[in-house]
Enzyme design. Structure first.
Site, PDB file in Angstrom:
ATOM      1  N   GLU A  12      25.190 -24.788   7.783  1.00  0.00           N
ATOM      2  CA  GLU A  12      25.222 -23.961   6.565  1.00  0.00           C
ATOM      3  C   GLU A  12      26.460 -23.072   6.546  1.00  0.00           C
ATOM      4  OE1 GLU A  12      21.221 -22.498   7.070  1.00  0.00           O
ATOM      5  OE2 GLU A  12      20.530 -24.552   6.767  1.00  0.00           O
ATOM      6  N   ASN A  60      15.391 -20.381  14.281  1.00  0.00           N
ATOM      7  CA  ASN A  60      16.433 -19.872  13.381  1.00  0.00           C
ATOM      8  C   ASN A  60      15.740 -19.475  12.078  1.00  0.00           C
ATOM      9  OD1 ASN A  60      18.598 -19.338  11.754  1.00  0.00           O
ATOM     10  ND2 ASN A  60      19.444 -21.416  11.780  1.00  0.00           N
ATOM     11  N   LYS A 103      17.031 -18.024   9.655  1.00  0.00           N
ATOM     12  CA  LYS A 103      17.980 -18.058   8.534  1.00  0.00           C
ATOM     13  C   LYS A 103      17.835 -16.763   7.705  1.00  0.00           C
ATOM     14  CE  LYS A 103      17.972 -23.036   8.818  1.00  0.00           C
ATOM     15  NZ  LYS A 103      18.144 -24.332   8.176  1.00  0.00           N
ATOM     16  N   GLY A 144      16.011 -29.060   6.816  1.00  0.00           N
ATOM     17  CA  GLY A 144      15.266 -28.561   5.654  1.00  0.00           C
ATOM     18  C   GLY A 144      14.822 -29.649   4.689  1.00  0.00           C
TER      19      GLY A 144
HETATM   20  P1  13P Z   1      14.721 -26.958   9.606  1.00  0.00           P
HETATM   21  O1  13P Z   1      13.906 -26.966  10.874  1.00  0.00           O
HETATM   22  O2  13P Z   1      14.136 -26.105   8.528  1.00  0.00           O
HETATM   23  O3  13P Z   1      15.049 -28.352   9.170  1.00  0.00           O
HETATM   24  O4  13P Z   1      16.122 -26.252   9.976  1.00  0.00           O
HETATM   25  C1  13P Z   1      16.848 -26.705  11.062  1.00  0.00           C
HETATM   26  C2  13P Z   1      17.966 -25.781  11.298  1.00  0.00           C
HETATM   27  O5  13P Z   1      18.925 -25.742  10.529  1.00  0.00           O
HETATM   28  C3  13P Z   1      17.893 -24.868  12.448  1.00  0.00           C
HETATM   29  O6  13P Z   1      19.104 -24.250  12.684  1.00  0.00           O
END
Ligand code: 13P
Length: 248
Positions: free
Chosen positions: A96, A9, A11, A172
């Site tokens: 999110e 992902n 993002k 995160g």
């Molecule tokens: P991280 O791996 O950066 O913690 O993010 C996880 C996430 O939200 C994947 O959708």
């Protein structure tokens, strides 16, 4: 036997140059025999993924979509649009989206149904906050999130979705749930589904997400109810993500 899925992902990250570099790296280094690999990219890059991944086993998807096929929904994307650009998956209900954009369980369920109706596999994200974990209501929270979707699509259709358990406190933050913590929640989700359909519970893939790294992936993926990972930050680093896929 459930096949492992490792999903990236990205993002809201990347620019043209970085996406080109990531795609070249992924094509060269990811072992798609080990796992199904899916990349969730920002929508503007999907045409690029469609071209670059045309001859690759790497699949891709959108990070969000609206429930309706078309119309006056400024700023939104339809599942038909995602499908036309080659998306086989769509993320639904990422934490999110739930927290920053206020998506309710009901909207998440409607999006899941719309994705199934459009022939795009929904990757349904669920997970508890730190406060909820500390209150001891993790299992209640995640099973209610799953039930809200079952209420709309029916339990049988859940077999055509992928569930991603992402504890909000692990996203995160660098705080990965331990493999034992992940397994405990994954097993609870599967047991909850099994009460409604043993067959669906056996079939549905449940991925773990939240600070997954190459170093933690093998232990997580070795757990019986962890069927892969949904990876954020580490999926923006070719070597690191290749290490996670190799751990599958
Ligand atoms: P991280 O791996 O950066 O913690 O993010 C996880 C996430 O939200 C994947 O959708």
């Amino acid at each position: 036997m459930r096949r492992t899925i490792v999903a990236a992902n990205w993002k809201m990250n990347g620019d043209k140059a970085e996406v080109a570099e990531l795609l070249n790296g992924f094509k060269a280094q990811l072992d798609t025999n080990k796992a199904d690999v899916v990349v969730f990219a920002p929508a503007v890059f999907l045409p690029k993924l469609e071209t670059e991944l045309a001859d690759s086993a790497i699949q891709f998807g959108g990070q969000n979509a609206w429930t309706e096929p078309k119309g006056a929904f400024t700023g939104e994307l339809s599942l038909g649009m995602l499908k036309e650009f080659g998306c086989t998956y769509v993320l639904v209900g990422h934490s999110e989206r739930r927290t920053i954009f206020g998506e309710s369980d009901e909207l998440v369920a409607a999006k899941t149904k719309a994705a199934l109706d459009a022939g795009v596999t929904p990757m349904l994200c669920i997970g508890e906050t730190l406060e909820e974990r500390e209150e001891g209501v993790t299992e209640k929270v995640v099973t209610e999130q799953v039930q809200a979707v079952i209420d709309v699509i029916g339990v049988e259709a859940l077999a055509d979705t992928v569930i991603a358990y992402e504890p909000v406190w692990a996203i995160g933050t660098g705080k990965t749930a331990t493999a034992e913590q992940a397994q405990e929640v994954h097993a609870a989700i599967r047991a909850f589904i099994a009460k409604q359909s043993a067959e669906v519970a056996e079939k549905v893939q449940i991925l773990y997400g939240g600070s997954v790294k190459a170093a933690s992936a093998a232990e997580l993926f070795a757990k019986p109810d962890v069927d892969g990972g949904l990876v954020g930050g580490a999926s923006l680093l070719v070597e690191e993500f290749a290490g996670i896929v190799a751990a599958a």
